[in-house]
Design an enzyme around this catalytic site. Structure first.
Site, PDB file in Angstrom:
ATOM      1  N   HIS A 182       1.687   4.949   6.708  1.00  0.00           N
ATOM      2  CA  HIS A 182       1.576   5.369   5.314  1.00  0.00           C
ATOM      3  C   HIS A 182       1.948   6.841   5.169  1.00  0.00           C
ATOM      4  O   HIS A 182       1.396   7.692   5.878  1.00  0.00           O
ATOM      5  CB  HIS A 182       0.149   5.155   4.803  1.00  0.00           C
ATOM      6  CG  HIS A 182      -0.284   3.723   4.824  1.00  0.00           C
ATOM      7  ND1 HIS A 182      -0.957   3.168   5.891  1.00  0.00           N
ATOM      8  CD2 HIS A 182      -0.134   2.741   3.903  1.00  0.00           C
ATOM      9  CE1 HIS A 182      -1.203   1.895   5.620  1.00  0.00           C
ATOM     10  NE2 HIS A 182      -0.721   1.615   4.433  1.00  0.00           N
TER      11      HIS A 182
ATOM     12  N   SER B 259       0.817  -1.219   0.000  1.00  0.00           N
ATOM     13  CA  SER B 259       0.000   0.000   0.000  1.00  0.00           C
ATOM     14  C   SER B 259       0.847   1.263   0.000  1.00  0.00           C
ATOM     15  O   SER B 259       0.394   2.319  -0.465  1.00  0.00           O
ATOM     16  CB  SER B 259      -0.919   0.011   1.222  1.00  0.00           C
ATOM     17  OG  SER B 259      -0.177  -0.079   2.424  1.00  0.00           O
TER      18      SER B 259
ATOM     19  N   ASP C  30      -0.890   7.933   9.983  1.00  0.00           N
ATOM     20  CA  ASP C  30      -1.257   6.738  10.740  1.00  0.00           C
ATOM     21  C   ASP C  30      -0.027   5.978  11.228  1.00  0.00           C
ATOM     22  O   ASP C  30      -0.129   4.833  11.672  1.00  0.00           O
ATOM     23  CB  ASP C  30      -2.136   5.811   9.902  1.00  0.00           C
ATOM     24  CG  ASP C  30      -1.429   5.302   8.648  1.00  0.00           C
ATOM     25  OD1 ASP C  30      -0.294   5.748   8.364  1.00  0.00           O
ATOM     26  OD2 ASP C  30      -2.007   4.454   7.939  1.00  0.00           O
TER      27      ASP C  30
END
Length: 422
Positions: free
Chosen positions: A399, A246, A396
């Site tokens: 990321h 991600s 977070d």
């Protein structure tokens, strides 16, 4: 009357049966067995089941447990993590290690938009989880099914199972509704289900089968294959390909403007898929995501989901990364591979998951030969002098935002430029 030998044999059989009965340990049998209690759990905490039902209401991760008299019903909604947990006085699980089973009866009422996993804690800050999404979905609408898993599925070399206070947790993700009964530990028996071998799962190609990924993961893979074909049809070459999870996918989101400024001129491609572990990246490579391309440089950065999903020992994650490098070398023999250290996660330097990642990063330089594979650690660029990670860079603590992607591009630029020039 039985002779003396016959009597002794009969007595031995009775004693053997009694020993077996004592060896099998029920945790829930129509009600929690003495010494054990049931609780509803979500990321904000847990509530014990003291009456007919218990629930934790929340916009997300809502969970409810209802006592049906002879079974428990677990339902959850919009959950990243919601669970039914059985816990109690610390139990020595070592006698169950070699041949023991975790057994229960399960009825899957609705799992079309949800997933299940089974967890056993192994001490302080130690947990082991077995994914159960695909088997559970296959049970939907088929009534009660018996499930028995080897206790060894939850054990890793070096774990201390001498005092386990949470021997059973049924975790739900997404939305779902299941019923549970007859939870117990057995000293021996035949398992009805298997689990991945923790020593080889990181190097065994597999799709990402999570409740939140099934709907988009394969379509994204097919879209990437089509995009590569289109680029080739237009007579363009991708000089740089990024491969990862991600964080790499984020080049299409938070990092989009930074990408345009730095990599659009190279017709660069980002092959990042949220949630991917090393085995999922390997599956994508083996199913054509770089076929027909001829990049000068491939940038690799992944492995943090091996840590976050299963707290994998560093040597196994590093083996998964090496397996992907070997695959890339076979498919793109002329490309240079720039292997990045796994980015920092967690607020402080002593964060448990960051420490696991750092264990992987300690191994990764040994995968570089400085001819085809090059290693680069830019992690300090994200951190303050005390090793702290700011939410201004990674909101977070995992990321990057646009500022974080700018730091990535700037810190990597000298090495990337050198590899592109040669």
């Amino acid at each position: 009357m039985l002779g003396r030998i016959g009597w002794l044999c009969a007595a031995a059989m009775v004693l053997s049966g009694a020993a077996k009965a004592q060896a099998d340990l029920p945790l829930y049998a129509s009600r929690p067995v003495d010494g054990w209690r049931v609780a509803a759990v979500n990321p904000d905490g847990q509530k014990p089941l003291l009456g007919a039902s218990v629930s934790i209401e929340a916009p997300r991760n809502a969970v409810q447990i209802v006592d049906r008299g002879d079974a428990l019903n677990l339902s959850w909604k919009d959950a990243w993590f919601s669970a039914l947990r059985i816990e109690g006085t610390p139990l020595d699980m070592r006698p169950y290690a070699a041949h023991g089973l975790l057994a229960f009866d399960l009825k899957v009422n609705d799992l079309t938009q949800g997933g299940l996993s089974i967890r056993m804690d192994c001490g302080d800050k130690c947990e082991r989880k077995v994914p159960f999404l695909l088997p559970a979905r296959a049970m939907e609408g088929k009534g009660w099914q018996h499930v028995s898993l080897p206790v060894s599925c939850f054990m890793r070399e070096g774990d201390d199972f001498s005092a386990v206070s949470k021997p059973f947790t049924l975790e739900g993700m997404g939305n779902g509704d299941v019923s549970l009964a007859n939870v117990r530990l057995q000293r021996a028996g035949t398992a009805s289900a298997s689990c991945p071998d923790y020593r080889t799962v990181s190097v065994t190609p597999d799709m990402l089968n999570e409740s939140w990924s099934i709907s988009w993961w394969m379509p994204r893979h097919l879209a990437k294959l089509e995009a590569n074909k289109q680029l080739k049809a237009e007579g363009k070459r991708s000089d740089v390909i990024f491969i990862g999870d991600s964080i790499t996918e984020g080049w299409e989101k938070s990092g989009k403007e930074v990408w345009q400024r730095n990599y659009a001129k190279y017709n660069a491609v980002a092959l990042g898929f949220g949630g991917d572990r090393t085995e999922n990246v390997l599956w994508r490579l083996q199913h054509g995501e770089v076929d027909g391309t001829s990049p000068k440089v491939v940038v690799l950065m992944f492995g943090t989901n091996n840590t976050g999903h299963r707290q994998e020992a560093p040597q196994y994650t590093a083996a998964g990364i090496k397996r992907n490098i070997d695959e890339l070398r076979a498919r793109l023999p002329d490309a240079r591979i720039l292997l990045l250290a796994i980015f920092p996660r967690g607020e402080k330097a002593d964060d448990q998951l960051r420490q696991i990642n750092e264990g992987v990063n300690h191994i990764l330089p040994g995968l570089a030969d400085n001819q085809h594979v090059y290693f680069l650690n830019i992690n300090q660029a994200f951190l303050d002098a005390n090793g702290g990670l700011s939410r201004d860079i990674m909101p977070d603590l995992l990321h990057p935002n646009e500022k974080g992607y700018e730091i990535w591009a700037r810190a990597m630029a000298p090495e990337l430029s050198k590899l592109l020039a040669n």
